[in-house]
Every structure is written in C-alpha cells, then in structure tokens.
Write an enzyme that holds these catalytic residues in place. Structure first.
Site, PDB file in Angstrom:
ATOM      1  N   ASP A  13       0.761   4.597   1.883  1.00 34.39           N
ATOM      2  CA  ASP A  13       0.060   5.246   3.003  1.00 34.39           C
ATOM      3  C   ASP A  13       0.058   6.758   2.750  1.00 34.39           C
ATOM      4  OD1 ASP A  13       0.025   2.725   4.090  1.00 34.39           O
ATOM      5  OD2 ASP A  13       1.371   3.169   5.764  1.00 34.39           O
TER       6      ASP A  13
ATOM      7  N   ALA B 169      11.703   0.394  15.833  1.00 29.87           N
ATOM      8  CA  ALA B 169      10.700   0.894  14.879  1.00 29.87           C
ATOM      9  C   ALA B 169       9.751   1.905  15.519  1.00 29.87           C
ATOM     10  CB  ALA B 169       9.900  -0.273  14.290  1.00 29.87           C
TER      11      ALA B 169
ATOM     12  N   THR C 246       2.168 -10.727  20.614  1.00 23.87           N
ATOM     13  CA  THR C 246       2.907  -9.501  20.934  1.00 23.87           C
ATOM     14  C   THR C 246       2.011  -8.616  21.792  1.00 23.87           C
ATOM     15  OG1 THR C 246       2.244  -8.379  18.900  1.00 23.87           O
ATOM     16  CG2 THR C 246       4.301  -9.631  18.827  1.00 23.87           C
TER      17      THR C 246
ATOM     18  N   ASN D  54       0.835  -1.204   0.000  1.00 23.75           N
ATOM     19  CA  ASN D  54       0.000   0.000   0.000  1.00 23.75           C
ATOM     20  C   ASN D  54       0.861   1.242   0.000  1.00 23.75           C
ATOM     21  OD1 ASN D  54      -2.546  -1.236   0.272  1.00 23.75           O
ATOM     22  ND2 ASN D  54      -2.358  -1.316   2.499  1.00 23.75           N
TER      23      ASN D  54
ATOM     24  N   LYS E 200       0.915  -4.325   5.028  1.00 18.99           N
ATOM     25  CA  LYS E 200       1.513  -5.265   5.978  1.00 18.99           C
ATOM     26  C   LYS E 200       2.513  -6.211   5.309  1.00 18.99           C
ATOM     27  CE  LYS E 200      -2.188  -5.152   9.323  1.00 18.99           C
ATOM     28  NZ  LYS E 200      -1.351  -4.519  10.363  1.00 18.99           N
ATOM     29  N   GLY E 201       2.167  -6.711   4.122  1.00 19.48           N
ATOM     30  CA  GLY E 201       3.060  -7.646   3.432  1.00 19.48           C
ATOM     31  C   GLY E 201       4.392  -6.994   3.123  1.00 19.48           C
ATOM     32  N   ALA E 202       4.337  -5.833   2.467  1.00 23.89           N
ATOM     33  CA  ALA E 202       5.570  -5.149   2.069  1.00 23.89           C
ATOM     34  C   ALA E 202       6.379  -4.730   3.295  1.00 23.89           C
ATOM     35  CB  ALA E 202       5.230  -3.929   1.208  1.00 23.89           C
TER      36      ALA E 202
ATOM     37  N   ALA F  98       5.013  -1.621  14.176  1.00 24.37           N
ATOM     38  CA  ALA F  98       5.753  -2.349  15.232  1.00 24.37           C
ATOM     39  C   ALA F  98       5.581  -3.854  15.013  1.00 24.37           C
ATOM     40  CB  ALA F  98       5.244  -1.958  16.613  1.00 24.37           C
ATOM     41  N   GLY F  99       4.318  -4.271  14.849  1.00 27.18           N
ATOM     42  CA  GLY F  99       4.030  -5.696  14.653  1.00 27.18           C
ATOM     43  C   GLY F  99       4.663  -6.231  13.374  1.00 27.18           C
ATOM     44  N   ASP F 100       4.588  -5.456  12.294  1.00 31.71           N
ATOM     45  CA  ASP F 100       5.170  -5.912  11.011  1.00 31.71           C
ATOM     46  C   ASP F 100       6.685  -6.055  11.135  1.00 31.71           C
ATOM     47  OD1 ASP F 100       2.686  -5.900   9.837  1.00 31.71           O
ATOM     48  OD2 ASP F 100       2.902  -3.887   8.996  1.00 31.71           O
TER      49      ASP F 100
ATOM     50  N   GLY G 248       5.671  -6.279  25.860  1.00 34.37           N
ATOM     51  CA  GLY G 248       6.561  -7.344  25.387  1.00 34.37           C
ATOM     52  C   GLY G 248       5.857  -8.419  24.586  1.00 34.37           C
TER      53      GLY G 248
END
Ligand code: ADP
Length: 308
Positions: A13, A283, A220, A11, A40-42, A251-253, A225
C-alpha cells in the site's frame, strides 16, 4: 489446534496523505508518503498468525523489492511463505491510496502478480495445502482461480471461509461449497440485492445467503458490531467494543483472520465472535493495514479489561 491457509492477495500500500485530492490535470504534493504491507489475503494471514494460529500464505508477488519486503513482513509476523510464488516479468500488487485532509480516501489497485495467480499456481502450492484444515479466500485473485480452489478443496472436506471482498456477485453454485461467509454490510447488499441499513434488513439478507447454501454467515457492521446466522436457524447480534477510532483500514481483514484463528483453536462460537470483535476493535485504534493488526497478548489484555 487446526491450521489455516489463506489463498489471496499481497499488496504494497503506497499511501499519500494530501490536503485535497488532485482534480483531473492537476499535480499536487503529498504531505507524507508511507509504504505499508497490505492486500486482503496477506492482512488476513497476518491477523490469523498474530492471533496465535499456524498460518500459511498462498499467492504471488513479482520479482522486485516490494515482493521481498512483503514476504519478509509475513515471515516476521509468523506466517509461512513457502507457498507464495515469485513471478518474473510482472510487478508485485500495489495499492495507491490517497487520504485527504478530512480522512476521505480513494484507491487505485494495480493487481500485478495477484491478477495472474492461476489454477496451475494452486497446483504448484498444493503441498502447502495438505495440512491446513481451514482455507480462507477473498476476491482479490482472479475468479476462475477462486472457483478452482473451492471445487478442489471443498471436495477434500476443508472448512472454507469466504470473504467476498471487494464486493462482486459470485455464481449461485458456489455457496454450497462455503462453510462460513464473512462479509460487511455493503457486500451483503451487493450479494443479495437487498438493502442492509437496519438490523432487520441485515437479517433478511442473511436469510437469503443461508438459503443460497452457506452453512454460517457473519455480517460485520463496523462500529455497530456484527450479525451471525446459521443454516440451522440460530442468530446472534453482538455489539462492537467502544474504542477511539484512528483508521478503519483492515478492520474486516483483522476480523476474518482472528475469527479463523479462534475457531482453529476450538473456541466456541460466542467466544470466537467476541475475540474477533476485540482484535478488529484494536485494529481501528491505529493506522494502516498490517501495521494496525494486534498481537494475541494485546487482544487477551483488552478482553480481560473489558470483562471486568
Ligand atoms: P470492513 O473493514 O470489511 O468494512 P467492518 O467495518 O464491518 O469491516 O468492521 C469489521 C469489524 O471490525 C466489526 O464487526 C467490528 O467488530 C470492528 N470494527 C469496525 N469498526 C469499528 C469501530 N469504529 N469501533 C469498534 N469496532 C469496530
């Protein structure tokens, strides 16, 4: 060293910083507008490559300037893009993000090419999926495509990491095809139907997911943590690093990509978890999606400083 393929979304953004989000019928001016590569993928592919892995992106963009910018950005981060299809008559995926004066955000996703990625496209990209041993999936491509990937590649013995984000409840029969499920507290609550506010509740949610058939899970927990559980019964809780938070986007990605890179190079469990926590902590210290994902050298320096 094993290599990684990420099958998922790309995407652009478009981020508008505003004082107050507009009410229905209102027109307002943005203080600032930025264009930041995301999806998310990229993001996860960039996180894996910057963490030192050989990473290939499989997905789709439209035949437009945004698509070109996203592909160029992936290449400059070291991600292979030959498996990304350029589709005619549809736009590249866009995320319209509004961030107000107190940091609250609202997002409209226009899936564009991500929303029409189908099983035939996966077949077309198959030659880029021969070599990678690890495959990472999220929920920003159509569910039937995701199910097709799971069925085709779990059967070929690939190690599948599934990040069920944005949260949606998948059919029960997919869990046994997932080697590692990485999800945040909200997603864990949606997938299990139990609350995940305390560590005991996260533990119970983890147990449910393992019983559904996942071999390993990582929940996560943002600034708290992470929690790890395996189907063999081992569990671990790891605190987050203390950092100055600027923006928690991606952060998650970053965690998913960095963790995949760490296990691809053979790091043992605890070291891989610590590495991914450090990458995602870094990040959150800077703004944006792919703009905030750290390079390997910076993660290593951070870890060395934290270890003293
Ligand atoms: P998501 O972005 O998917 O909601 P989380 O917020 O759980 O994911 O963050 C993923 C990981 O990023 C956490 O497990 C943690 O390691 C790191 N992280 C997130 N927020 C912070 C924070 N405020 N301080 C330090 N690390 C953080």
């Amino acid at each position: 060293m094993r290599s990684i393929a990420v099958i998922g979304s790309l995407n652009m953004d478009i981020v508008n910083r505003v004082e107050k989000a507009p009410l229905p019928g209102q027109t307002i001016k943005a203080i600032e507008t930025s264009y930041i590569p995301g999806g998310k993928g990229a993001n996860q592919a960039v996180a894996a490559a910057r963490a030192g892995a050989k990473a290939e992106m499989i997905g789709a963009v439209g035949m437009d300037a945004y698509g070109e910018i996203l592909l160029e950005n992936l290449r400059s981060s070291g991600v292979g893009t030959d498996g990304v299809l350029v589709k005619q008559d549809i736009s590249t995926g866009l995320a319209f993000i509004t961030v107000d004066g107190v940091g609250e955000n609202s997002i409209i996703i226009s899936p564009g090419a991500n929303g029409v990625l189908d099983a035939k496209d996966i077949d077309k990209a198959e030659k880029f999926l021969d070599e990678p041993d690890l495959i990472i999936l999220q929920n920003e491509i159509p569910y039937p495509t995701l199910a097709y990937v799971l069925e085709s590649f779990a059967a070929k013995g690939k190690y599948i990491i599934y990040n069920p984000a944005p949260a949606l409840v998948p059919p029960e029969n997919i869990y046994h095809m997932v080697n590692l499920l990485i999800l945040n507290e909200t997603e864990a609550a949606v997938l299990t139907g139990v609350k995940t506010e305390s560590i005991e509740e996260v533990h119970s949610a983890g147990k449910i997911l393992v019983e559904k058939g996942c071999r390993e899970i990582i929940v996560t927990l943002g600034a708290k943590g992470l929690f790890y559980m395996s189907s063999e019964g081992s569990t671990m809780y790891l605190q987050a690093f203390k950092v100055n938070v600027q923006d928690t986007t991606a952060a998650g990605d970053t965690f998913v990509g960095a963790y995949a890179a760490a296990i691809a190079e053979g790091k043992p469990l605890q070291e891989a978890l610590r590495f991914a926590s450090a990458a995602s902590a870094l990040a959150v210290t800077s703004k944006g999606a792919q703009t905030s994902i750290p390079e390997r050298a910076d993660v290593d320096i951070f870890l060395a400083e934290e270890g003293r």
